[in-house]
Structures are given as C-alpha cells and as structure tokens.
Design a protein around this motif. Sequence first.
Motif, PDB file in Angstrom:
ATOM      1  N   HIS A 184       0.312   7.411  -1.119  1.00 45.39           N
ATOM      2  CA  HIS A 184       0.731   7.646  -2.960  1.00 45.39           C
ATOM      3  C   HIS A 184      -0.535   8.577  -3.544  1.00 45.39           C
ATOM      4  O   HIS A 184      -1.270   7.975  -3.431  1.00 45.39           O
ATOM      5  CB  HIS A 184       1.296   6.340  -3.133  1.00 45.39           C
ATOM      6  CG  HIS A 184       1.400   6.201  -4.062  1.00 45.39           C
ATOM      7  ND1 HIS A 184       2.652   5.813  -4.385  1.00 45.39           N
ATOM      8  CD2 HIS A 184       0.494   5.956  -5.211  1.00 45.39           C
ATOM      9  CE1 HIS A 184       2.603   6.115  -5.999  1.00 45.39           C
ATOM     10  NE2 HIS A 184       1.848   6.640  -6.639  1.00 45.39           N
ATOM     11  N   LEU A 185       0.310   9.849  -4.115  1.00 45.42           N
ATOM     12  CA  LEU A 185      -1.205   9.678  -4.626  1.00 45.42           C
ATOM     13  C   LEU A 185      -0.713   9.852  -6.548  1.00 45.42           C
ATOM     14  O   LEU A 185       0.142   9.416  -7.225  1.00 45.42           O
ATOM     15  CB  LEU A 185      -0.041  11.856  -4.978  1.00 45.42           C
ATOM     16  CG  LEU A 185      -1.300  12.689  -5.239  1.00 45.42           C
ATOM     17  CD1 LEU A 185      -2.457  13.032  -3.851  1.00 45.42           C
ATOM     18  CD2 LEU A 185      -0.693  14.298  -5.227  1.00 45.42           C
ATOM     19  N   PHE A 186      -1.878   9.859  -7.045  1.00 45.13           N
ATOM     20  CA  PHE A 186      -1.979   9.273  -7.958  1.00 45.13           C
ATOM     21  C   PHE A 186      -2.813  10.756  -9.012  1.00 45.13           C
ATOM     22  O   PHE A 186      -4.294  10.971  -8.622  1.00 45.13           O
ATOM     23  CB  PHE A 186      -3.525   8.243  -8.090  1.00 45.13           C
ATOM     24  CG  PHE A 186      -3.030   7.266  -7.551  1.00 45.13           C
ATOM     25  CD1 PHE A 186      -2.445   5.805  -8.287  1.00 45.13           C
ATOM     26  CD2 PHE A 186      -3.361   6.609  -6.532  1.00 45.13           C
ATOM     27  CE1 PHE A 186      -1.885   4.705  -8.014  1.00 45.13           C
ATOM     28  CE2 PHE A 186      -3.455   5.422  -5.808  1.00 45.13           C
ATOM     29  CZ  PHE A 186      -2.608   4.484  -5.915  1.00 45.13           C
ATOM     30  N   ASN A 187      -1.793  12.121  -9.230  1.00 46.26           N
ATOM     31  CA  ASN A 187      -2.028  13.309  -9.411  1.00 46.26           C
ATOM     32  C   ASN A 187      -2.577  13.148 -10.888  1.00 46.26           C
ATOM     33  O   ASN A 187      -2.394  14.055 -11.838  1.00 46.26           O
ATOM     34  CB  ASN A 187      -1.225  13.518  -8.920  1.00 46.26           C
ATOM     35  CG  ASN A 187      -0.267  13.582  -9.358  1.00 46.26           C
ATOM     36  OD1 ASN A 187       0.080  12.583  -9.788  1.00 46.26           O
ATOM     37  ND2 ASN A 187       0.770  14.723  -8.690  1.00 46.26           N
ATOM     38  N   ASP A 188      -2.228  12.024 -11.704  1.00 44.69           N
ATOM     39  CA  ASP A 188      -2.201  12.089 -13.533  1.00 44.69           C
ATOM     40  C   ASP A 188      -2.963  11.497 -14.129  1.00 44.69           C
ATOM     41  O   ASP A 188      -3.709  10.449 -13.685  1.00 44.69           O
ATOM     42  CB  ASP A 188      -0.926  12.992 -13.998  1.00 44.69           C
ATOM     43  CG  ASP A 188      -0.535  11.815 -13.856  1.00 44.69           C
ATOM     44  OD1 ASP A 188      -0.494  10.249 -14.174  1.00 44.69           O
ATOM     45  OD2 ASP A 188       1.404  12.029 -13.704  1.00 44.69           O
ATOM     46  N   ASP A 189      -3.039  11.463 -15.976  1.00 41.50           N
ATOM     47  CA  ASP A 189      -3.045  10.259 -16.472  1.00 41.50           C
ATOM     48  C   ASP A 189      -2.918   9.404 -17.071  1.00 41.50           C
ATOM     49  O   ASP A 189      -3.600   8.430 -17.731  1.00 41.50           O
ATOM     50  CB  ASP A 189      -3.917  11.466 -17.372  1.00 41.50           C
ATOM     51  CG  ASP A 189      -3.085  11.773 -18.130  1.00 41.50           C
ATOM     52  OD1 ASP A 189      -2.147  11.890 -18.424  1.00 41.50           O
ATOM     53  OD2 ASP A 189      -2.881  12.883 -19.327  1.00 41.50           O
ATOM     54  N   SER A 190      -1.595   8.932 -16.161  1.00 43.81           N
ATOM     55  CA  SER A 190      -1.252   7.672 -15.612  1.00 43.81           C
ATOM     56  C   SER A 190      -1.465   7.048 -15.674  1.00 43.81           C
ATOM     57  O   SER A 190      -1.736   7.354 -14.174  1.00 43.81           O
ATOM     58  CB  SER A 190       0.204   8.161 -16.828  1.00 43.81           C
ATOM     59  OG  SER A 190       0.746   8.600 -14.530  1.00 43.81           O
ATOM     60  N   VAL A 191      -1.421   5.169 -16.013  1.00 46.41           N
ATOM     61  CA  VAL A 191      -1.903   4.328 -15.341  1.00 46.41           C
ATOM     62  C   VAL A 191      -1.487   3.869 -14.377  1.00 46.41           C
ATOM     63  O   VAL A 191       0.196   3.971 -15.002  1.00 46.41           O
ATOM     64  CB  VAL A 191      -2.767   2.950 -16.563  1.00 46.41           C
ATOM     65  CG1 VAL A 191      -3.126   1.805 -15.250  1.00 46.41           C
ATOM     66  CG2 VAL A 191      -3.786   3.746 -16.678  1.00 46.41           C
ATOM     67  N   GLN A 192      -1.461   3.950 -13.397  1.00 47.25           N
ATOM     68  CA  GLN A 192      -0.169   3.247 -12.420  1.00 47.25           C
ATOM     69  C   GLN A 192      -1.173   2.361 -11.418  1.00 47.25           C
ATOM     70  O   GLN A 192      -2.207   2.144 -10.871  1.00 47.25           O
ATOM     71  CB  GLN A 192      -0.593   4.363 -10.833  1.00 47.25           C
ATOM     72  CG  GLN A 192       0.289   5.571 -11.935  1.00 47.25           C
ATOM     73  CD  GLN A 192       0.827   6.368 -10.546  1.00 47.25           C
ATOM     74  OE1 GLN A 192       1.442   6.761  -9.569  1.00 47.25           O
ATOM     75  NE2 GLN A 192       0.055   7.673 -10.394  1.00 47.25           N
ATOM     76  N   GLU A 193      -0.130   0.828 -11.337  1.00 45.27           N
ATOM     77  CA  GLU A 193      -0.401  -0.243 -10.611  1.00 45.27           C
ATOM     78  C   GLU A 193       0.634  -0.708  -9.188  1.00 45.27           C
ATOM     79  O   GLU A 193       2.168  -0.359  -9.391  1.00 45.27           O
ATOM     80  CB  GLU A 193      -0.459  -1.218 -11.051  1.00 45.27           C
ATOM     81  CG  GLU A 193      -1.188  -1.519 -12.521  1.00 45.27           C
ATOM     82  CD  GLU A 193      -0.998  -2.323 -13.076  1.00 45.27           C
ATOM     83  OE1 GLU A 193      -1.098  -3.816 -13.438  1.00 45.27           O
ATOM     84  OE2 GLU A 193      -0.119  -2.756 -14.378  1.00 45.27           O
ATOM     85  N   LEU A 194      -0.285  -0.456  -7.826  1.00 45.04           N
ATOM     86  CA  LEU A 194       0.662  -0.283  -7.104  1.00 45.04           C
ATOM     87  C   LEU A 194       0.808  -1.783  -6.399  1.00 45.04           C
ATOM     88  O   LEU A 194      -1.046  -1.578  -5.767  1.00 45.04           O
ATOM     89  CB  LEU A 194       0.220   1.387  -6.211  1.00 45.04           C
ATOM     90  CG  LEU A 194       1.307   1.794  -4.964  1.00 45.04           C
ATOM     91  CD1 LEU A 194       2.485   1.803  -5.471  1.00 45.04           C
ATOM     92  CD2 LEU A 194       0.752   2.649  -4.259  1.00 45.04           C
ATOM     93  N   GLU A 195       1.301  -2.121  -5.343  1.00 43.65           N
ATOM     94  CA  GLU A 195       1.264  -3.515  -4.718  1.00 43.65           C
ATOM     95  C   GLU A 195       1.162  -2.495  -3.416  1.00 43.65           C
ATOM     96  O   GLU A 195       2.044  -1.984  -3.341  1.00 43.65           O
ATOM     97  CB  GLU A 195       2.629  -4.181  -4.935  1.00 43.65           C
ATOM     98  CG  GLU A 195       2.849  -5.134  -6.334  1.00 43.65           C
ATOM     99  CD  GLU A 195       4.446  -5.608  -6.272  1.00 43.65           C
ATOM    100  OE1 GLU A 195       4.898  -5.689  -5.313  1.00 43.65           O
ATOM    101  OE2 GLU A 195       4.087  -6.433  -6.811  1.00 43.65           O
TER     102      GLU A 195
END
Length: 413
Positions: free
Chosen positions: A110-121
Amino acid sequence: MFKFIHIADVHLDTHFYSRDPELRNKLRDSLREAFNRVIDTCIDEKVQGLLIAGDLFDNDKLSFQTEVFLINAFTRLKENNIKVYYATGNHDPGDKNYRANLINWPDNVHLFNDDSVQELEVKHNHQIVAKIVSVGHKSKKEARNLIKDLPAKNTEIPVVGLAHAMVTTASGVDGHDSYLPCTAEDLISKHYNYWALGHIHQAQQVANESIYYCGNLQGRNPKETGEKGGYIVTIDDYGNVEVKFRRFSNIQWNTLEISEMESIKNYQELKDYIIVKIEAFLNSKEFDANQLILRLQLEGRCFLKKSMEIDEDIKQLEEDIKLHLNLLSLEIKANNLLPLVNSRECLEGNHVLSRTVDLILNIKDNQELIDKLLEIKLCNKKLDGKNARLKYILELVEGLEEEALNRMVGEEK
C-alpha cells in the motif's frame, strides 16, 4: 497484537562516498543484502507488516535491476501474508511522473504517495488489530507541515503514524533539508501508540515518547557512523509498545581521532603507532574489521607533518595499515596536524631563532638575499634563465620555517 518492522531511508542505488569504484560496488551490493535481511526477518519474526518511512530509493538513480529486486522482495512478503506500508519521501516522491507511482507493485503493497491523509485498517485473522495513518510526499520539495492535518486517535485500537518528516528538535536535523517539517508536540498531540519516521539518518527516540527515527539502513558516508538497521515493534492488546533495534547492515562507517604524535620520527614508528590505536578501537567495539570503513582524523603536533601533506605518502600509509588489519577501507585525514613547534611563538623576541624564521618567511621581499641565492650553483642543470631558477628556489624554501624550527629547537629532554 500488531507486530511490524520499521525501516526508512534505504536509498537503493544511491551514490556512496568513496574514491574507490570497487568499494562503491561493495556498498551497493551490501545495501541489497541488508534489505534482503529485512525481508528474511519479517518472515522469521512473523510480523504483520513492513513499514517504510520514505526514501526507499533515489528516484533519478533507480535501475531496472533494483526495480525488479524490490518487486521480488515484496512478492516474498506477499507469499507469507505480510503487508507493506510505504510512505514516499523527498527522494522517492509519489506524483504521477515519479518512479514510486509508476512501478507495478504487488497487491500487498500500500503506497501513501501524496499529501492526502489516509487511514488504513490492519487486519489479522479477519480482525482489525491496528490502524495506520499516513501521508506521503507528492513532490520532492514538500515544505508544508502535513502532520497537523492528521486526525487524533479516537479508538481503543492501536494507531501507528507513518511519515517521512523532519521533527525540528530531533538530533541530526542540521544535515537535512526541512521537508515536511513538524514539531514533537505536533506528533504527541495525536496520541498515537507509535510514530514510524524517516528522513533523519540517525536512529533515535524523540522527546521520550513512542516517536522513532530508525535511521538509514546502511551508512553512505563517513558522517553516517555506527550500526544501521531498523526497529522490530510490537504493540500488545493493551496498547503497550515494545521497540527493539535490529542491525541489518554488516558494513559500518566509523571515525577515530589519533593524536600525540610529537615524538614519532619515521614511517615505521608512525605506522606501528596508528596500528596499535586502531587495534584498541576494534577490540573496544568488537568490530568485524573486514566490514569496517574507517576514517582516521590525525590531530595535534607532528614531526612528520610535511610528509603527511603528500598524497603519495598518505596513500602508502593507508594501504599498508588496511592490509595489516584486514580493513574493508581506510581513509586518513591529516589536515588538522600542526608543526612540532609553534612558529608564531618563536617569532616573539629578538634572538637567532626568531630572526631565522622571519628571514625565511619574508624571503620573497628580500631582494638582496634573492640575488645571492640566484648566484648559488644548483644541482638541477635543466633550469634555464633567471625566472626558472627563482621559481625553483622559492619552491625549495616553501615551508622551510617548520623544518628550521624543528632542527634548531630539537627534542625536549
């Protein structure tokens, strides 16, 4: 329970500091071996995730070979039901035209690749065991404090923050650019169980909280010394956190300062003295010598200072000591050595020594003395003309004041 490994700043295919191409190749191969060791440990420790806090590689240097290497490594994790959580950094940003975004990663990544906040279970046996909250670098110059946008913890489930960020009060920040800057208070205010950070290449805990930089996976230059690796982190069902550092790189960089060389008068004495100092250093740290890249910083007054300014002499000393101790690499820096006698102190007063030093230092301005020197019969028969003879004489007297001082003052009794 959520168990994971936290690494960052791997910098695959980076340029290593070394004038030796063979050593640079060894460092490149050793870094891949260290990364494979991470993958092996993930499997052996039966972790649920590998968290990568940015700068997995350098975007403009990533080779096809290394791209395949990464895909194969993450596929091994997939085969063992281990997820990869990867937040991009300033060296591997995630915008559409950068390599991190273009690679066809296995579906366990899973790639967190930008400035958007992501919450991942994070799920294990169909149960949610943790949440990962992250934000990545979309570009290579993210100067905003994106940490402020992350939500505070509002659940009993363990929450882990993942980011490539510069905590302004962390140790070692002076050597890094201010990308995604934040304060320790910004991180603490989120009440996460653990912060997995990257960007600072020095492993450390921040503000005595569960906020950690794991450092880089392998040192790249003489400033990045000591053991390098990552953290094995376990968060139990009650939110308690256990953090263990694990060394993944075999190769280490280290620096040793050596002084008190005033009485050493020849090459053999110098070499023997330095070898004894290095052996004591190796024994104190239990280093594996053939995996050590050592820089010697020679300090203080030294009778052999002039010889230590000659590249050929330095290289000879480096090679002899390296072979004797079976070191992977040795670099000697002698720029901080001082002459045996302080010429400024000797210039004070009206005596033969001060007048001699003054004469040598001001020879270029003494036309009468220059004329007398030009009349001397020189051994070098190839010198043609007055200007050539003058240039040669001035080269001969360069640094002569130190030699004169050492010879006239002599040894202390």
